[in-house]
Design an enzyme around this catalytic site. Sequence first.
Site, mmCIF file in Angstrom:
data_model
loop_
_atom_site.group_PDB
_atom_site.id
_atom_site.type_symbol
_atom_site.label_atom_id
_atom_site.label_comp_id
_atom_site.label_asym_id
_atom_site.label_seq_id
_atom_site.Cartn_x
_atom_site.Cartn_y
_atom_site.Cartn_z
ATOM 1 N N ASP A 46 0.835 -1.197 0.000
ATOM 2 C CA ASP A 46 0.000 0.000 0.000
ATOM 3 C C ASP A 46 0.871 1.248 0.000
ATOM 4 O OD1 ASP A 46 -2.943 1.121 0.783
ATOM 5 O OD2 ASP A 46 -1.388 2.277 1.808
ATOM 6 N N TYR A 51 3.057 9.755 -0.387
ATOM 7 C CA TYR A 51 4.177 9.139 0.313
ATOM 8 C C TYR A 51 5.516 9.340 -0.401
ATOM 9 C CZ TYR A 51 0.255 6.559 2.447
ATOM 10 O OH TYR A 51 -0.931 6.203 3.057
ATOM 11 N N LYS A 81 -2.986 5.972 -4.197
ATOM 12 C CA LYS A 81 -4.096 6.885 -3.882
ATOM 13 C C LYS A 81 -3.871 8.242 -4.519
ATOM 14 C CE LYS A 81 -3.878 4.779 0.708
ATOM 15 N NZ LYS A 81 -2.441 4.439 0.685
ATOM 16 N N HIS A 114 -7.796 9.539 -1.401
ATOM 17 C CA HIS A 114 -7.085 9.501 -0.121
ATOM 18 C C HIS A 114 -7.916 10.077 1.026
ATOM 19 C CE1 HIS A 114 -2.656 9.227 1.315
ATOM 20 N NE2 HIS A 114 -3.470 8.959 2.300
#
Length: 279
Positions: A46, A51, A81, A114
């Site tokens: 994930d 990120y 996401k 998200h």
Amino acid sequence: MRQVPNVTLNNGVKIGQLGYGVYKVPAADSFSLVTQALEAGYRSIDTAALYANEEGVGQAVRQATGDGGPLRREDIFVTTKVWNDSQGFDSTLAAFDESLHKLELDYVDLYLIHWPCPEQDLYIETYRALERLYHDGRVRAIGVSNFEPEHLRRLLDATDVVPAVNQVELHPWLQQSEVRAFGQEAGIRTEAWSPLARGQLLEDPVLARIAAALGRSVAQVVLRWHVQLGNIVIPKASSLARIRENRNIFDFMLDDGAMADIAALDRGHRAGSDPARVN
């Protein structure tokens, strides 16, 4: 080590019930840690645009599934996401293209919104872009993250594809009973991020007592609790030892007493952000 069981999403696609989350995994470490997770038996990874480590995730997946690699691409389930500043139909399609470019993969297994960002009021339009990606075969499943029942009701009324997953903060101090019940009724799987409350649970005396009685770590007890509730769960880990420890939860059970003791820990405590306040 026993194999991680799969759960079936509402469109028939299967996802490992235990995955590896890479939130706050530095970009420089993401390739090696994801590679170690795959070697340890994880098959669900994930990530997210936010990120900033999609490149390392994709590199690890490509290495594991390339010529001479031990896995096939279809063996690995990759989630990413769309971030808040890319919401909207066209912006979401562009953000997906960017994520796919960074991953260097032919498709994504699960694409999520998200956060609902209610003040933007774009999540319906954003989700319609996800539906386009799904119908075009560029993603195998679509869903949402951090959606409350009020957001889900509106989404279901305005769109055609029922989200496969709602990924939310969920742990013994924030058990999200209303969100989980709504998801179960609607056919939406609940996936837990921050399943250990960002480490805050590790000192909980009730969990420590249960763990000591079983000869397990508190983290293993909490992750086992998630699995027995039927949640999909994606703990982060920053070392091979912790990756393996989190993976090793399928050879023991929590009895009814332990499950009841953990159920009593719910206090509505968030370690992360409130969805109503993220925009």
